[in-house]
Structure formats: C-alpha cells, structure tokens
Design a protein around this motif. Structure first.
Motif, PDB file in Angstrom:
ATOM      1  N   TRP A   1     -13.897  -0.995   2.221  1.00 56.52           N
ATOM      2  CA  TRP A   1     -13.187  -1.563   1.072  1.00 56.52           C
ATOM      3  C   TRP A   1     -13.228  -0.599  -0.110  1.00 56.52           C
ATOM      4  O   TRP A   1     -14.285  -0.075  -0.463  1.00 56.52           O
ATOM      5  CB  TRP A   1     -13.827  -2.884   0.647  1.00 56.52           C
ATOM      6  CG  TRP A   1     -13.421  -4.046   1.506  1.00 56.52           C
ATOM      7  CD1 TRP A   1     -14.063  -4.521   2.614  1.00 56.52           C
ATOM      8  CD2 TRP A   1     -12.273  -4.875   1.322  1.00 56.52           C
ATOM      9  NE1 TRP A   1     -13.389  -5.598   3.135  1.00 56.52           N
ATOM     10  CE2 TRP A   1     -12.282  -5.844   2.359  1.00 56.52           C
ATOM     11  CE3 TRP A   1     -11.240  -4.901   0.387  1.00 56.52           C
ATOM     12  CZ2 TRP A   1     -11.291  -6.810   2.480  1.00 56.52           C
ATOM     13  CZ3 TRP A   1     -10.254  -5.877   0.510  1.00 56.52           C
ATOM     14  CH2 TRP A   1     -10.288  -6.817   1.544  1.00 56.52           C
ATOM     15  N   GLY A   2     -12.059  -0.401  -0.713  1.00 58.41           N
ATOM     16  CA  GLY A   2     -11.965   0.426  -1.910  1.00 58.41           C
ATOM     17  C   GLY A   2     -11.885  -0.411  -3.162  1.00 58.41           C
ATOM     18  O   GLY A   2     -11.243  -1.468  -3.171  1.00 58.41           O
ATOM     19  N   VAL A   3     -12.534   0.040  -4.219  1.00 63.88           N
ATOM     20  CA  VAL A   3     -12.455  -0.635  -5.516  1.00 63.88           C
ATOM     21  C   VAL A   3     -11.526   0.178  -6.410  1.00 63.88           C
ATOM     22  O   VAL A   3     -11.731   1.375  -6.613  1.00 63.88           O
ATOM     23  CB  VAL A   3     -13.847  -0.774  -6.155  1.00 63.88           C
ATOM     24  CG1 VAL A   3     -13.736  -1.428  -7.530  1.00 63.88           C
ATOM     25  CG2 VAL A   3     -14.757  -1.602  -5.244  1.00 63.88           C
ATOM     26  N   ASP A   4     -10.502  -0.490  -6.918  1.00 64.37           N
ATOM     27  CA  ASP A   4      -9.480   0.148  -7.753  1.00 64.37           C
ATOM     28  C   ASP A   4      -9.545  -0.464  -9.144  1.00 64.37           C
ATOM     29  O   ASP A   4     -10.233  -1.468  -9.367  1.00 64.37           O
ATOM     30  CB  ASP A   4      -8.104  -0.080  -7.124  1.00 64.37           C
ATOM     31  CG  ASP A   4      -7.024   0.860  -7.646  1.00 64.37           C
ATOM     32  OD1 ASP A   4      -7.370   1.850  -8.320  1.00 64.37           O
ATOM     33  OD2 ASP A   4      -5.834   0.603  -7.369  1.00 64.37           O
ATOM     34  N   THR A   5      -8.833   0.127 -10.083  1.00 61.09           N
ATOM     35  CA  THR A   5      -8.792  -0.404 -11.449  1.00 61.09           C
ATOM     36  C   THR A   5      -7.359  -0.688 -11.854  1.00 61.09           C
ATOM     37  O   THR A   5      -6.415  -0.116 -11.288  1.00 61.09           O
ATOM     38  CB  THR A   5      -9.449   0.591 -12.431  1.00 61.09           C
ATOM     39  OG1 THR A   5      -9.493   0.004 -13.728  1.00 61.09           O
ATOM     40  CG2 THR A   5      -8.665   1.891 -12.511  1.00 61.09           C
ATOM     41  N   TYR A   6      -7.168  -1.581 -12.803  1.00 65.53           N
ATOM     42  CA  TYR A   6      -5.832  -1.876 -13.313  1.00 65.53           C
ATOM     43  C   TYR A   6      -5.334  -0.664 -14.106  1.00 65.53           C
ATOM     44  O   TYR A   6      -6.030  -0.158 -14.980  1.00 65.53           O
ATOM     45  CB  TYR A   6      -5.855  -3.128 -14.178  1.00 65.53           C
ATOM     46  CG  TYR A   6      -6.078  -4.381 -13.357  1.00 65.53           C
ATOM     47  CD1 TYR A   6      -5.008  -5.075 -12.807  1.00 65.53           C
ATOM     48  CD2 TYR A   6      -7.366  -4.847 -13.094  1.00 65.53           C
ATOM     49  CE1 TYR A   6      -5.205  -6.206 -12.028  1.00 65.53           C
ATOM     50  CE2 TYR A   6      -7.583  -5.975 -12.311  1.00 65.53           C
ATOM     51  CZ  TYR A   6      -6.496  -6.658 -11.780  1.00 65.53           C
ATOM     52  OH  TYR A   6      -6.701  -7.768 -11.004  1.00 65.53           O
ATOM     53  N   GLY A   7      -4.116  -0.198 -13.770  1.00 70.31           N
ATOM     54  CA  GLY A   7      -3.592   1.038 -14.327  1.00 70.31           C
ATOM     55  C   GLY A   7      -3.534   2.132 -13.274  1.00 70.31           C
ATOM     56  O   GLY A   7      -3.043   3.228 -13.521  1.00 70.31           O
ATOM     57  N   SER A   8      -4.015   1.804 -12.067  1.00 70.55           N
ATOM     58  CA  SER A   8      -4.036   2.741 -10.939  1.00 70.55           C
ATOM     59  C   SER A   8      -3.104   2.250  -9.828  1.00 70.55           C
ATOM     60  O   SER A   8      -2.824   1.053  -9.718  1.00 70.55           O
ATOM     61  CB  SER A   8      -5.462   2.863 -10.403  1.00 70.55           C
ATOM     62  OG  SER A   8      -5.488   3.533  -9.159  1.00 70.55           O
ATOM     63  N   VAL A   9      -2.671   3.177  -8.978  1.00 70.87           N
ATOM     64  CA  VAL A   9      -1.637   2.864  -7.985  1.00 70.87           C
ATOM     65  C   VAL A   9      -2.166   2.534  -6.598  1.00 70.87           C
ATOM     66  O   VAL A   9      -1.401   2.152  -5.715  1.00 70.87           O
ATOM     67  CB  VAL A   9      -0.654   4.056  -7.850  1.00 70.87           C
ATOM     68  CG1 VAL A   9       0.049   4.319  -9.164  1.00 70.87           C
ATOM     69  CG2 VAL A   9      -1.385   5.311  -7.382  1.00 70.87           C
ATOM     70  N   PHE A  10      -3.462   2.695  -6.362  1.00 72.47           N
ATOM     71  CA  PHE A  10      -3.972   2.639  -5.001  1.00 72.47           C
ATOM     72  C   PHE A  10      -3.732   1.321  -4.270  1.00 72.47           C
ATOM     73  O   PHE A  10      -3.246   1.301  -3.141  1.00 72.47           O
ATOM     74  CB  PHE A  10      -5.480   2.940  -4.990  1.00 72.47           C
ATOM     75  CG  PHE A  10      -5.826   4.369  -5.271  1.00 72.47           C
ATOM     76  CD1 PHE A  10      -5.026   5.411  -4.831  1.00 72.47           C
ATOM     77  CD2 PHE A  10      -6.981   4.684  -5.987  1.00 72.47           C
ATOM     78  CE1 PHE A  10      -5.356   6.729  -5.085  1.00 72.47           C
ATOM     79  CE2 PHE A  10      -7.322   6.009  -6.239  1.00 72.47           C
ATOM     80  CZ  PHE A  10      -6.508   7.026  -5.800  1.00 72.47           C
ATOM     81  N   LYS A  11      -4.096   0.205  -4.895  1.00 75.66           N
ATOM     82  CA  LYS A  11      -4.055  -1.086  -4.192  1.00 75.66           C
ATOM     83  C   LYS A  11      -2.645  -1.434  -3.734  1.00 75.66           C
ATOM     84  O   LYS A  11      -2.415  -1.765  -2.566  1.00 75.66           O
ATOM     85  CB  LYS A  11      -4.608  -2.196  -5.086  1.00 75.66           C
ATOM     86  CG  LYS A  11      -4.720  -3.558  -4.380  1.00 75.66           C
ATOM     87  CD  LYS A  11      -5.401  -4.581  -5.283  1.00 75.66           C
ATOM     88  CE  LYS A  11      -5.685  -5.873  -4.533  1.00 75.66           C
ATOM     89  NZ  LYS A  11      -4.454  -6.618  -4.193  1.00 75.66           N
ATOM     90  N   LYS A  12      -1.685  -1.333  -4.644  1.00 78.60           N
ATOM     91  CA  LYS A  12      -0.313  -1.703  -4.277  1.00 78.60           C
ATOM     92  C   LYS A  12       0.243  -0.745  -3.234  1.00 78.60           C
ATOM     93  O   LYS A  12       0.936  -1.161  -2.296  1.00 78.60           O
ATOM     94  CB  LYS A  12       0.588  -1.723  -5.506  1.00 78.60           C
ATOM     95  CG  LYS A  12       2.006  -2.196  -5.183  1.00 78.60           C
ATOM     96  CD  LYS A  12       2.821  -2.460  -6.425  1.00 78.60           C
ATOM     97  CE  LYS A  12       4.178  -3.032  -6.060  1.00 78.60           C
ATOM     98  NZ  LYS A  12       5.004  -3.352  -7.249  1.00 78.60           N
TER      99      LYS A  12
END
Length: 452
Positions: free
Chosen positions: A203-214
């Motif tokens: 599982w990766g942890v992403d932040t709001y403002g980043s493109v990874f999750k979407k």
C-alpha cells in the motif's frame, strides 16, 4: 575488534519496532521500520550510495567529479555522506517548501544548496527539476543523479530493505505500507516481498495535491489534482519511472493536517522521533485498518528523523498558523486566547479617514472599531473606505464618523462559537469580546475560519 571502516558501512539493518498506543484499535501486529537509524537519518542513505556506486562502475561518475541532484533533503544527505567519503563535490537543488533544518544540514555536511520555488510547473525553468538538469549540463565533469528515474534507486531497496523486512518478520509480513515520492522504496521493497509471497499487500500513502492515487486507479494523469501541499517527502506532480504501479495494490491519501498531527503523535505516544512522511504513513495505515485481521503482520516504514521538522510540525506556532494544532475551540475566549495580550486597535470619531487607512496598513487589518467618550459607536472596514473614495476623492481629510458603519456586536468570553458565527454576516465583519477588566478584543471572520 568490530568497527566500520567508514560511515557508509553503518547503513542498513535498521530496527523493526512494535507500535502500541497508536494501534490500540487494530488487532494486527503493527511494526515500524525506523530508518532514522541510518547514519544520514533516513531511508535515502541506501539508494544514495547504490546510485553513486553504480555510476562509478559504468563511468558516468568520474574521479573528482561533481554530483548534482534535485532533492527534498534526505537523498541529498545520503549523497553528501558518500561524497565526503569518496571525494566528490555535491550540489543539491531543493524546493523552498522544505524545512530550514534540511537546508542547514546539507550545508553543514559540505553540500552547495540551490533553493528553487515550489509552486511552479515541473517544466518551468525555475523548478528544481529543471535547475538540476541545467546545472548538470553547465558544470564540468558533473553527474546528474535523477533519483526519480534512476533504476538504482529501486534496486537498492530490492537488494537491502526488502530482504531485511522479510528476515526480521521471519516471512510473516502480510502488509507493507509506505509513503510514495520517487517510488524507489515501495517498488524495490514491494518487488522483493511479492516474489517471496505474492499475497503480501503493498500500500502506498499519497497526499492531496499529488497524482499517484488517481493515476493508479484510472490510468489518467489529472493535472487538476496537482496543487501546492505542505506534507514533505511524499507525493509528486510527475510520474517517476521508479514508481512501479503494477506492484502496488492500492493508495490512500492523507491530508496535510493529519500528516502533521500524527507526526507529533508518534513522538508523544510511541517515543519515536520521526519526520513528516512518517506521520502520513501511520495515518494512512489507520485509514486501512479494515483490511487487517488479528493474524496479520503490518510493516510501516518511517522515512526520516523528526530533527528535520523542529521548526515546522514540532513547533506550536507553525501548527497554529495553519490550523493544525488540535485545540478545542468552543467559545469566544478560546478564539482570542492567542492574541489577548495584543491591545485592540481603535479609531476615534473625529480622527481622519487617512488615519484609518494608515492604521489598517500598519497593523495589517481590514476592520477597526470606532469609539467616542461614551464607548463604541461605529466601525470601519476596507470596503467602506473603498466605496467612500470612489464617491469622493477628498475623503481622506474627512472625519471617520462620516464613513463609519454600525458598531460591532459585543459578547462575553463565554459566548458559544455557534452564536458567534451567526453574528458575523455579510453586513457585519467582526465581534468585540468584553473582558472582566473592561478591555475588549476583536474576533473576525478569519479567526472563526481558522478555528474551523
């Protein structure tokens, strides 16, 4: 005798530490891989040395050369240690959102630091990506590291971090959770663990403002998801080649506030002094707790040391300014607590409008209560003054009483927040709070928004 021949030989073999208080509601065994035990105090030491050694082996890095890299600070520290031992110069290009401690530490170990603006496109010539590449082209005998696309980054974690975690858990690990930036850690560790046991979840942890999750979920690089954020060390506005999305089972996003709050919680509740991305990682783990069972072994990687965030996440004033400090605000007295030692700025009815403008400019405020000998009788705000000037260019020489509006409502320190909110409307910008000693303080829209 047992000793390391140089500081680089102390990299790795960092401990796994059980988390207890922060995981009381989770049945699984949760272990933190605490990478701050590396000599450069971060997970990046591993890949920094690997990238340099691979570049030496194939001739990209020549003796006496200059290493150039864009970094959020931690990779720069790892590169600096290796550069010292191996005799290279180092230029680190860093964005201005990174903590002052990171910049100071890099300079302390001999690196030249170039600071670039954060809020520009990656292709902008001012961005730290662009500046790094330009400096590498302009500097004789230079090597541009490019940790984002350099395969040695992920290989280091495949060869070192992954095997360590597997051995330390005796192969019982079921979930690996880590913040994602360059992608080297999650991809290298994930590849190794999946080869050992394909059922292990990454599982990766992403932040709001980043493109990874979407992007992972849809395959769409959505530029609308790219905007400034505070969390350091994770998230990107590009897709680094080191991020192997096929290895990652999913992402969870963590807000700037939660990342900052949980960074402090790790220190105060677990006694582990680690950095901002660790706060994001532990909050991300808590958001995923429905995926765990009592028989699971969950490993969360803590990237770096809390010493690099003393002036930020571990500073009450910094946290308070951003609305991150968890302070209960229920009444008027709570809202004025941070400025109750600052005298209220007022105007007299006979003072000139020019005085009001000067006072607003001096104190950086947008509304002022007006009083006479009997008490508060009116108020002025910047909108009133703007309208007055449009109607009469000579307004600055007239008394304030000719442009003032209705006085601000007056409440007590015990007035509840919901009642306060209703008193501030489009027509009324502020509320005055009466104290027991006869003085007053002001509450503005900004104060209430900050509390929310």
């Amino acid at each position: 005798m047992k000793y390391a021949k140089n500081i680089l030989e102390t990299i790795g073999n960092t401990p796994l530490v059980q988390l207890n208080k922060l995981t009381e509601d989770i049945d699984a065994l949760v272990l933190a891989k605490v990478e701050t035990f590396n000599p450069g105090n971060s997970v990046k030491d591993r890949m920094a040395v690997k990238m340099i050694e691979d570049a030496e082996a194939d001739g990209r890095l020549q003796p006496g050369g200059t290493i150039i890299e864009g970094t959020s600070g931690n990779t720069g520290m790892g590169l600096a240690l290796a550069a010292i031992i191996k005799g290279y110069k180092l230029i680190c290009v860093i964005s201005d959102k990174q903590s002052k401690e990171k910049i100071d530490i890099l300079r302390a170990v001999g690196a030249e630091v170039v600071v670039c603006p954060t809020n520009v496109e990656p292709t902008d010539p001012r961005s730290y990506y662009s500046v790094s590449k330009r400096l590498a082209e302009e500097t004789p005998n230079a090597w541009y590291v490019n940790q984002y696309d350099n395969p040695s980054n992920a290989i280091a974690h495949y060869e070192q971090t992954g095997p360590e975690i597997w051995e330390q858990t005796e192969g019982k690990i079921t979930h690996f959770i880590v913040g994602v930036g360059t992608g080297g850690t999650i991809s290298g560790v994930g590849k190794y663990l999946k080869e050992k046991n394909p059922d292990i979840k990454i599982w990766g942890v992403d932040t709001y403002g980043s493109v990874f999750k979407k992007y992972h979920e849809t395959g769409v690089f959505d530029e609308n998801e790219v905007y400034p954020y505070i969390t350091e060390g994770i998230g990107e506005d590009i897709l680094p080649k080191n991020v192997d999305f096929s290895i990652i089972d999913g992402f969870t996003k963590v807000t700037d506030k939660d990342a900052a709050v949980y960074t402090r919680k790790i220190a105060k509740e677990e006694g582990i002094f680690v950095g901002n991305s660790a706060g994001a990682a532990i909050k991300g783990m808590l958001q995923l707790k429905q995926h765990f069972t009592k028989d699971d072994v969950v490993v969360v990687l803590f990237h770096d040391s809390g010493s690099r965030y003393v002036a930020k996440m571990f500073n009450d004033d910094w946290m308070r300014e951003r609305g991150f400090l968890e302070v209960a605000v229920t009444k008027a007295g709570d809202l004025i607590a941070q400025h109750k030692n600052v005298p209220l700025v007022t105007l007299r009815t006979e003072e000139l409008v020019s005085h009001a403008i000067e006072r607003m400019r001096k104190y950086k405020i947008s509304q002022i209560p007006v009083e006479d000998v009997n008490g508060f009788v009116g108020s002025v705000n910047e909108s009133d003054l703007l309208r007055a000037f449009i109607e009469d260019k000579n307004m600055s020489d007239k008394p304030v009483k000719e442009v003032m509006g209705a006085p601000f409502p007056v409440v007590t320190v015990d007035t509840p927040l919901d009642k306060l909110s209703k008193l501030i409307t489009r027509e009324n910008d502020a509320v005055l709070v009466a104290l027991a000693d006869g003085t007053h303080h002001i509450i503005t829209k900004h104060d209430i928004i900050s509390a929310i």
